[in-house]
Design a protein around this motif. Structure first.
Motif, PDB file in Angstrom:
ATOM      1  N   SER A  48     -36.973  -4.789  12.738  1.00  0.00           N
ATOM      2  CA  SER A  48     -37.272  -5.157  11.349  1.00  0.00           C
ATOM      3  C   SER A  48     -36.374  -6.287  10.837  1.00  0.00           C
ATOM      4  CB  SER A  48     -37.210  -3.935  10.427  1.00  0.00           C
ATOM      5  OG  SER A  48     -35.886  -3.595  10.192  1.00  0.00           O
ATOM      6  N   GLU A  51     -38.051  -9.367  12.197  1.00  0.00           N
ATOM      7  CA  GLU A  51     -39.248  -9.651  11.377  1.00  0.00           C
ATOM      8  C   GLU A  51     -38.827 -10.269  10.043  1.00  0.00           C
ATOM      9  OE1 GLU A  51     -42.369  -9.187  12.184  1.00  0.00           O
ATOM     10  OE2 GLU A  51     -42.158  -7.977  14.016  1.00  0.00           O
ATOM     11  N   GLY A  52     -37.673  -9.851   9.554  1.00  0.00           N
ATOM     12  CA  GLY A  52     -37.196 -10.322   8.250  1.00  0.00           C
ATOM     13  C   GLY A  52     -36.548 -11.692   8.290  1.00  0.00           C
ATOM     14  N   GLY A  53     -36.512 -12.315   9.480  1.00  0.00           N
ATOM     15  CA  GLY A  53     -36.100 -13.712   9.562  1.00  0.00           C
ATOM     16  C   GLY A  53     -34.697 -13.988  10.078  1.00  0.00           C
ATOM     17  N   ASN A 331     -31.330  -5.471   2.648  1.00  0.00           N
ATOM     18  CA  ASN A 331     -32.425  -6.459   2.694  1.00  0.00           C
ATOM     19  C   ASN A 331     -32.682  -6.840   4.152  1.00  0.00           C
ATOM     20  OD1 ASN A 331     -32.608  -7.393  -0.370  1.00  0.00           O
ATOM     21  ND2 ASN A 331     -30.436  -7.276   0.175  1.00  0.00           N
ATOM     22  N   HIS A 332     -33.468  -6.053   4.842  1.00  0.00           N
ATOM     23  CA  HIS A 332     -33.778  -6.385   6.242  1.00  0.00           C
ATOM     24  C   HIS A 332     -34.466  -7.757   6.320  1.00  0.00           C
ATOM     25  CE1 HIS A 332     -33.343  -2.296   8.413  1.00  0.00           C
ATOM     26  NE2 HIS A 332     -32.570  -2.315   7.344  1.00  0.00           N
ATOM     27  N   ASP A 333     -35.028  -8.189   5.177  1.00  0.00           N
ATOM     28  CA  ASP A 333     -35.716  -9.483   5.119  1.00  0.00           C
ATOM     29  C   ASP A 333     -34.936 -10.482   4.255  1.00  0.00           C
ATOM     30  OD1 ASP A 333     -36.001  -8.073   2.806  1.00  0.00           O
ATOM     31  OD2 ASP A 333     -38.154  -8.413   2.590  1.00  0.00           O
ATOM     32  N   LYS A 336     -35.987 -14.171   4.688  1.00  0.00           N
ATOM     33  CA  LYS A 336     -37.293 -14.510   4.089  1.00  0.00           C
ATOM     34  C   LYS A 336     -37.203 -14.509   2.570  1.00  0.00           C
ATOM     35  CE  LYS A 336     -40.479 -13.484   7.754  1.00  0.00           C
ATOM     36  NZ  LYS A 336     -41.417 -12.568   8.384  1.00  0.00           N
ATOM     37  N   LYS A 337     -36.497 -13.498   2.032  1.00  0.00           N
ATOM     38  CA  LYS A 337     -36.386 -13.429   0.566  1.00  0.00           C
ATOM     39  C   LYS A 337     -35.686 -14.667   0.010  1.00  0.00           C
ATOM     40  CE  LYS A 337     -36.391  -8.517  -0.585  1.00  0.00           C
ATOM     41  NZ  LYS A 337     -35.544  -7.361  -0.288  1.00  0.00           N
TER      42      LYS A 337
END
Ligand SMILES: Cc1cc2nc3c(=O)[nH]c(=O)nc-3n(C[C@H](O)[C@H](O)[C@H](O)COP(=O)(O)O)c2cc1C
Length: 364
Positions: A48, A51-53, A331-333, A336-337
């Motif tokens: 994950s 996936e989150g960048g 914030n696994h992403d 991206k956020k």
């Protein structure tokens, strides 16, 4: 708005290219099986972040042998080929989402609180560890009094790091990180008060860094030039947060200078707040000192989850990559956020840590 342009540009570390300069810091989960095998939960967890960048993921500290290296029950291992084989699922999940992954190799030394292979701990010297076992990892009471490790056992430790690194390489990891921080075996050698040896591994700072250097050299010989090797360095320890090198900047010069002369690809520096002065006597952070004296690529860690903090330390040239611990858990992403200008979640131990968190255990 901070300028995050450079943060999201590629960076070459060793022979590999990261798609950006934001990594996940190594974080113990104790979510392997009792026998130290990877679980699906771990595959999803690491996948994950990819996936989150995040461009780079560094695994949790992973034990390297069936002797004295295990730190916690349910910690994953890479002591056997069978354990390595299961890690391939994690590697594949991360690679298929376009990120790179390094394995953190850990020998616990004096700070084991759950080793299914041994009922004693080893350390440079038989010195009672400060503080108490980490409740967060279900430990209780004081640490064991370690036994002084013998010269023959030091050779075993180096061989175990080598074998573990070879296994990690064989199943597709992009690199390994030696855990040289936070009070575990390599850091216990580096640290004056836990290393009271009279042989070539104790005494002067040059002698106390020797095992780290020899381990790097042995691993490099075994894995070749095309596999990334890094080391994590801290002053503080999980059982002694405020510890500082007594030789201050002179110690930094010797430690980072010596590491810089090896075939290491990077140094991962962790401090409570990565940008703060390392010593009361000067203004430079440990990150700055690491870069100046080693001349190696530097990964910076320590409360860099605010985009402006992360980009500042990269933009001003102090570090080449940042890693996030608690900020990534929340914030696994994160990547991206931030790229999309979306708000970030605050870290809430109740939400993102298991078992019930005692977050002060991690104020490193
Ligand atoms: C749950 C948890 C587990 C951790 N386990 C490890 C570990 O296995 N190896 C390591 O070097 N550091 C470990 N750390 C320290 C983190 O890598 C990082 O240095 C620390 O969280 C500070 O960074 P931050 O301010 O971005 O959270 C852990 C931290 C947390 C919160």
């Amino acid at each position: 708005m901070s300028d995050t342009k450079l943060l999201f540009e590629p960076f070459n570390i060793g022979k590999i290219t990261l798609k950006n300069r934001v990594g996940v810091a190594p974080m113990t989960r104790i979510s392997a099986t009792e026998e130290g095998f990877v679980t699906n939960k771990m595959v999803n967890y690491y996948g994950s972040f990819a996936e989150g960048g995040f461009g780079l993921i560094i695994t949790e500290g992973t034990y390297i042998d069936d002797k004295y290296s295990q730190t916690y029950y349910d910690q994953p291992g890479i002591a056997f080929d069978e354990q390595a084989h299961e890690w391939k699922k994690v590697v594949d999940a991360v690679h298929s989402a376009g990120s790179k992954i390094f394995m953190q190799l850990q020998h616990t030394g004096p700070l084991s609180q759950g080793n299914r292979f041994a009922n004693e701990t080893v350390a440079p010297s038989s010195v009672q560890p400060k503080g108490e076992q980490l409740k967060f990892y279900l430990g209780e009471g004081p640490f064991r009094l370690p036994r002084e490790i013998t010269i023959e056992e030091i050779v075993d430790v180096k061989n175990s790091f080598v074998d573990a690194a070879k296994r990690a390489k064989s199943i597709g990891f992009d690199g390994i990180e030696l855990h040289g921080a936070n009070g575990y075996l390599l850091d216990a050698f580096l640290t004056e008060y836990t290393n009271q040896r009279n042989d070539e591994y104790g005494g002067t700072t040059e002698n106390r860094v020797r095992l780290l250097v020899e381990t790097i050299q042995d691993v490099r010989k075994a894995v070749g030039e095309d596999f990334t090797i890094g080391i994590r360095i801290s002053q503080s320890k999980v059982n002694d947060y405020t510890y500082k090198w007594s030789g201050k900047e002179q110690d930094a010069k010797i430690i980072f200078g010596t590491l810089g002369k090896t075939s290491l690809d990077y140094i991962h520096v962790t401090e409570y707040k990565a940008w703060k002065p390392a010593f009361e006597t000067g203004k430079d952070s440990l990150v700055v000192l690491a870069k100046e004296y080693s001349q190696l690529p530097i990964i910076a860690n320590g409360q860099l989850e605010k985009p402006e903090r992360a980009s500042e330390i990269i933009n001003n040239g102090h570090a080449d990559i940042v890693t996030l611990g608690k900020g990534a858990l929340a914030n696994h992403d994160w990547v991206k956020k931030v790229q999309n200008g979306e708000p970030l979640e605050e870290f809430d131990p109740e939400k993102v840590l298991q078992p019930t968190a005692v977050i002060k255990d991690f104020e490193l």
